[in-house]
Design an enzyme around this catalytic site. Structure first.
Site, mmCIF file in Angstrom:
data_model
loop_
_atom_site.group_PDB
_atom_site.id
_atom_site.type_symbol
_atom_site.label_atom_id
_atom_site.label_comp_id
_atom_site.label_asym_id
_atom_site.label_seq_id
_atom_site.Cartn_x
_atom_site.Cartn_y
_atom_site.Cartn_z
ATOM 1 N N PRO A 28 0.838 -1.200 0.000
ATOM 2 C CG PRO A 28 -0.589 -1.510 1.786
ATOM 3 C CD PRO A 28 0.698 -1.989 1.229
ATOM 4 C CG MET A 29 3.473 2.454 -1.945
ATOM 5 S SD MET A 29 4.647 2.456 -3.327
ATOM 6 C CE MET A 29 3.758 1.468 -4.535
ATOM 7 C CB CYS A 113 3.683 4.210 8.795
ATOM 8 S SG CYS A 113 3.755 5.885 8.118
ATOM 9 C CG HIS A 185 10.613 -2.087 4.893
ATOM 10 N ND1 HIS A 185 10.055 -0.935 4.392
ATOM 11 C CD2 HIS A 185 11.886 -2.100 4.457
ATOM 12 C CE1 HIS A 185 10.965 -0.273 3.692
ATOM 13 N NE2 HIS A 185 12.089 -0.966 3.728
#
Length: 385
Positions: A28-29, A113, A185
């Site tokens: 998702p970006m 995030c 990530h």
């Protein structure tokens, strides 16, 4: 051209009752992975294409901006959404709304995030430091999604910084809470998008948990995805910045995981032009021509990265306001120009430098429990993960 080995590679991704033909997930970006872009990428190859992140409280309170983000293309067979939240109550309620009212088949929670406006409230990559709070959020979300047999996954980072790592604890808590899979990530919050992703951390998490682990970070070409899976044992990959201006990357990824040796065929500028026009048309179809063209502008520099297109043409494309104008400008490109091989394997999108410090709520590092601490959550805060 580059050959790709396919020995012992996974050929699909199974998340509960959701089966994805290729073990590839579109990250998702914010402002990027809307319905039009997801459709464009899906036309290139199979994968799981996730809607841009939305806030739990915004959805629960009926915020119009949040609701407008929950648009799906008519051909989306698996509706997938990423939620952001810090309060178990809101996260649970939002997850149930997605399943019950929007027909979502897969929910992902954002714990990665690095944006300061998110971490300063204990959200995103900051939240896993509070293991108790993380468990509460996950338990609420799993309770909601399990009623609809919808798999819940999470995405996280290595930790706040090298001195405050959280990914192994997060993996254990996720597994104990009933989470279906975890994406890691291989960077810390402090790194943001700078430096190099730590694939060894992904391998360590694979060995630490029994649920599927997806690897994320520094996948610029299909060969990178293959190497990551081979080196880490990950069940699949999550692709973010590598597909900016290159939606055909999903074609290459589908081929790489198909089980037969493949060769990447690079597009000419004429083929890139066709892709640009298709992207703009899909945006206009979903948003209307005026807004669709404005949304397309941000993609121009990514599509033309490394090509010889002149500055005046690029400037005009960045101001395009209609499909007719866009088509006329794109006709000025040299259709036979070869793809710039210098761009292969190179980082795309935001990079920047490591953060001087991770912005956290006051006293956040004092303990690692946080159970019962419900942080303030904005209703209309949308950002990238």
């Amino acid at each position: 051209m580059s050959a790709t080995s396919t020995a012992s590679l996974p050929t699909e991704l199974v998340l509960g009752n959701v089966r994805v033909e290729t073990p590839v997930v579109l990250a998702p970006m914010a402002g990027i992975t809307n319905a039009a872009y997801r459709r464009l990428c899906a036309e290139q190859g199979a994968g799981l294409y996730v809607c841009e992140m939305i806030t739990s409280r915004g959805l629960v309170e009926g915020d119009e901006t949040t609701k407008k983000m929950l648009v799906f293309d008519e051909l989306e067979t698996i509706r997938s959404v990423q939620l952001y939240g810090t309060d178990p109550k809101y996260v649970g309620q939002a997850a149930e709304i997605l399943c019950n009212e929007y027909g979502v088949a897969h929910v992902d929670l954002n714990f990665g995030c690095p944006v300061p406006k998110v971490t300063r409230k204990g959200g995103g990559g900051a939240l896993p430091w509070k293991r108790g709070l993380l468990g509460e959020v996950l338990e609420a979300a799993v309770a909601a999604t399990s009623k609809y047999d919808v798999p819940l996954t999470i995405k996280t980072r290595k930790g706040l910084d090298d001195d405050h790592l959280t990914y192994l604890d997060a993996g254990r808590i996720a597994q104990e809470s009933g989470v279906t899979a975890i994406a890691l990530h291989g960077r810390t919050v402090e790194q943001a998008y700078s430096g190099t992703a730590d694939w060894d951390a992904i391998a360590e998490l694979v060995a630490h948990v029994d649920i599927p682990v997806l690897g994320n970070g520094d996948i610029w070409e299909a060969n990178d995805a293959v190497r990551m899976v081979e080196q880490t044992g990950a069940a699949g990959v999550v692709v973010g910045r590598g597909c900016l201006g290159r939606p055909w990357l999903f074609r290459d990824l589908a081929a790489a995981f198909s089980g037969t040796p493949t060769t990447t065929v690079l597009p000419t500028l004429g083929e890139v032009r066709t892709m640009m026009l298709r992207h703009a048309e899909l945006l206009c179809e979903h948003m209307g021509e005026e807004r669709g063209c404005k949304e397309f502008r941000k993609h121009v520099s990514w599509y033309l990265k490394g090509f010889r297109a002149g500055g005046s043409l690029r400037h005009s494309l960045a101001l395009v306001d209609s499909l007719e104008t866009l088509g006329a400008l794109l006709d000025e490109l040299d259709p036979d120009e070869a793809y710039p091989v210098s761009e292969l394997g190179a980082p795309r999108g935001r990079q920047g430098a490591p953060r001087k410090r991770v912005v956290l709520p006051e006293g956040w590092l004092d303990d690692q429990d946080g159970r019962g601490i419900h942080m303030q959550e904005d209703a209309n805060e949308a950002t990238g993960g």
